[in-house]
Design an enzyme around this catalytic site. Structure first.
Site, PDB file in Angstrom:
ATOM      1  N   GLU A 136       1.238  -1.526   0.084  1.00  0.00           N
ATOM      2  CA  GLU A 136       0.157   0.153   0.322  1.00  0.00           C
ATOM      3  C   GLU A 136       0.148   1.380   0.091  1.00  0.00           C
ATOM      4  O   GLU A 136       0.759   2.068   0.680  1.00  0.00           O
ATOM      5  CB  GLU A 136      -1.344  -0.066   1.284  1.00  0.00           C
ATOM      6  N   ASN A 179       1.929  -4.672  -3.601  1.00  0.00           N
ATOM      7  CA  ASN A 179       0.483  -5.120  -2.569  1.00  0.00           C
ATOM      8  C   ASN A 179      -0.754  -4.261  -2.099  1.00  0.00           C
ATOM      9  O   ASN A 179       0.459  -3.127  -2.012  1.00  0.00           O
ATOM     10  CB  ASN A 179       0.115  -6.536  -1.438  1.00  0.00           C
ATOM     11  N   HIS A 215     -11.041  -5.945  -2.152  1.00  0.00           N
ATOM     12  CA  HIS A 215     -12.171  -6.299  -0.762  1.00  0.00           C
ATOM     13  C   HIS A 215     -13.535  -5.169  -1.645  1.00  0.00           C
ATOM     14  O   HIS A 215     -13.606  -4.296  -1.452  1.00  0.00           O
ATOM     15  CB  HIS A 215     -11.442  -5.292  -0.087  1.00  0.00           C
ATOM     16  N   GLU A 244      -6.806 -10.617  -1.156  1.00  0.00           N
ATOM     17  CA  GLU A 244      -7.558 -10.799   0.487  1.00  0.00           C
ATOM     18  C   GLU A 244      -8.906 -10.425   0.185  1.00  0.00           C
ATOM     19  O   GLU A 244      -9.727 -10.056   0.884  1.00  0.00           O
ATOM     20  CB  GLU A 244      -6.762  -9.307   1.320  1.00  0.00           C
ATOM     21  N   ASP A 246     -12.560 -10.153  -0.355  1.00  0.00           N
ATOM     22  CA  ASP A 246     -14.259 -10.585   0.787  1.00  0.00           C
ATOM     23  C   ASP A 246     -14.690  -9.743   0.082  1.00  0.00           C
ATOM     24  O   ASP A 246     -14.091  -8.621  -0.242  1.00  0.00           O
ATOM     25  CB  ASP A 246     -13.993 -10.098   2.269  1.00  0.00           C
TER      26      ASP A 246
END
Length: 458
Positions: A136, A179, A215, A244, A246
């Site tokens: 990030e 990432n 996300h 990651e 979801d």
């Protein structure tokens, strides 16, 4: 025996993905491995793991050159016993940094960063499939600029390249990844990352993969150019990984989003695997959004069936799972990376009233994960009155010397020496008896007794 094994293989996420030449992994918290349902679901369904918090800087080097690997070692040992791939997360990130790092001058910070990378990677050398070397580093929005951080502000743009070169020297065989979140489609942020990766490849900077966190929710759905974006990065000569994943929601909509992600990965030959950010909704960093493949009782949800089907597996129809209590803000996470072992929790505040007649609310504080140097909290806000709430504010006193690193599903503030959290735009309205949650990660030691909390309708 072999036929039974084949049938079993076709009916789990990890083995169905393996048949497609991919892995299907999950984020894991060391503190939950002692829970039998958690461990058995992990071992049955997944063939890769990512530690949620246990490899971050605050957990592994809380004070300078004093390293703590016990919790991360527990995850690594468990994964190795199940022959799972392991993703290392994360070496250099602006968040969940112990306070001593931000106070270093530039030259000293460079030395500390090099040492941190080298020590972690050397400790796990030969065990980690891929490392999120830098996490990030780019701002949200349309500027494409780098995010302000101790590393960016003191070392400049070159710190990312330096981190990758240091990582390659520490473990030449591990995949080295960048990432980030909100880079899932073609936009200014993803293009800035794309430009950096293209430059790195052209100049021989060692980068092997790019992680797309994934996300998603109704305000930030899977973009229509998702597959095309994965492909343009793959065309640079790097692997792409969903790191990651979801999806807030439930039922068909959630299932369709998950299936779209899986099909997109399978369509890109260099998409090597998918990691969902947790096993069960009850331990998700955004649990009120019920974003995972297993509900709070470890029952398979329609999204699970959709993923298994997209992977080419078969396992029968499952029940509907839990419904969603709200959406999150644009899929943006603080690294997406929180949650873990169960520690103490407790209910505080009998409810405060104010504003509309009959309006009242309570706030309950529960520590759901802790590690060396930090812990994660979920706060449940409940309408305890006879009238609907249109807004709420929770307040509490953080222990002296502790700070909140990230807070989500609410807006952080302060008043009268206390920390406050005001509802976000999407979760202020509550009917009598209804509840919502917000969460945060704090730097420090998890309290043995939950702090007193108040909740004020507003």
């Amino acid at each position: 025996m072999s036929m039974a094994g084949s049938a079993h293989a076709a009916s789990t996420l990890g083995t169905a993905a393996a048949a497609q030449g991919r892995y299907f992994g999950t984020a894991v918290a060391a503190g939950h491995l002692s829970e039998s349902a958690y461990a058995s679901t992990l071992d049955t369904e997944f063939n890769a793991v990512t530690p949620e918090n246990e490899m971050k800087w605050d957990a592994t080097e809380p004070s300078r050159n004093s390293f703590s690997f016990a919790s991360a070692d527990q995850i690594v040992s468990h994964a190795q016993s199940q022959n799972m791939k392991i993703r290392g997360h994360t070496l250099v990130w602006y968040s969940q940094l112990p306070s001593w790092v931000g106070g270093l001058a530039a030259t000293d910070l460079q030395t500390a960063m090099d040492n941190h990378i080298t020590q972690l990677m050397t400790h796990y050398k030969g065990k980690i499939y891929a490392w999120d070397v830098v996490n990030e580093a780019f701002q949200d929005g349309g500027s494409g600029a780098r995010r302000s951080s101790p590393f960016q502000d003191k070392l400049g743009d070159g710190y990312i390249e330096h981190a990758f070169r240091t990582a390659r020297a520490a473990d030449p065989n591990a995949k080295l990844c960048y990432n980030d979140y909100n880079i899932d489609g073609v936009n200014a942020k993803s293009t800035a990352v794309y430009t950096m990766v293209k430059d790195f490849k052209a100049r021989g900077v060692p980068i092997d993969c790019v992680g797309f966190q994934g996300h998603f929710n109704s305000a930030s759905p899977v973009p229509s150019d998702y597959q095309a974006n994965l492909q343009r990065f793959a065309d640079l000569g790097v692997d792409v990984q969903i790191t990651e994943l979801d999806v807030a929601g439930s039922g068909t909509a959630q299932a369709n989003s998950y299936a779209t992600v899986v099909r997109s990965c399978l369509a890109v030959s260099r998409c090597t695997g998918i990691t969902v950010w947790g096993i069960t909704d009850k331990y998700s960093w955004r649990s009120s959004d019920t974003p995972l493949l297993f509900d709070g009782n470890y029952a398979k949800k329609p999204a699970y069936d959709a993923v298994l089907s997209a992977l080419g597996g078969s396992g029968g129809t499952t029940s509907g799972g839990t419904t969603n209590g709200g959406t999150t803000n644009g899929g943006t996470t603080n690294g997406g990376t929180t949650n873990g072992g169960t520690t103490n929790g407790g209910t505080t505040d009998g409810g405060s009233s104010g504003g509309t007649s009959g309006a009242a609310c309570s706030a309950s504080f529960g520590v759901v994960s802790s590690w060396a140097g930090g812990y994660q909290v979920t706060v449940t806000v409940k309408d305890t009155g006879t009238a609907a709430l249109s807004a709420w504010t929770a307040a509490w006193t953080e222990p002296q010397g502790e700070t909140i690193a990230n807070l989500w599903n609410a807006v952080q503030g302060s008043a009268g020496g206390q920390t406050t959290a005001h509802n976000a735009a999407y979760n202020g309205t509550l009917a009598p008896g209804a509840s919502t949650t917000f969460g945060f990660v704090a730097n420090g030691t998890a309290p043995q007794t939950p702090p007193a909390m108040t909740c004020q309708p507003s």
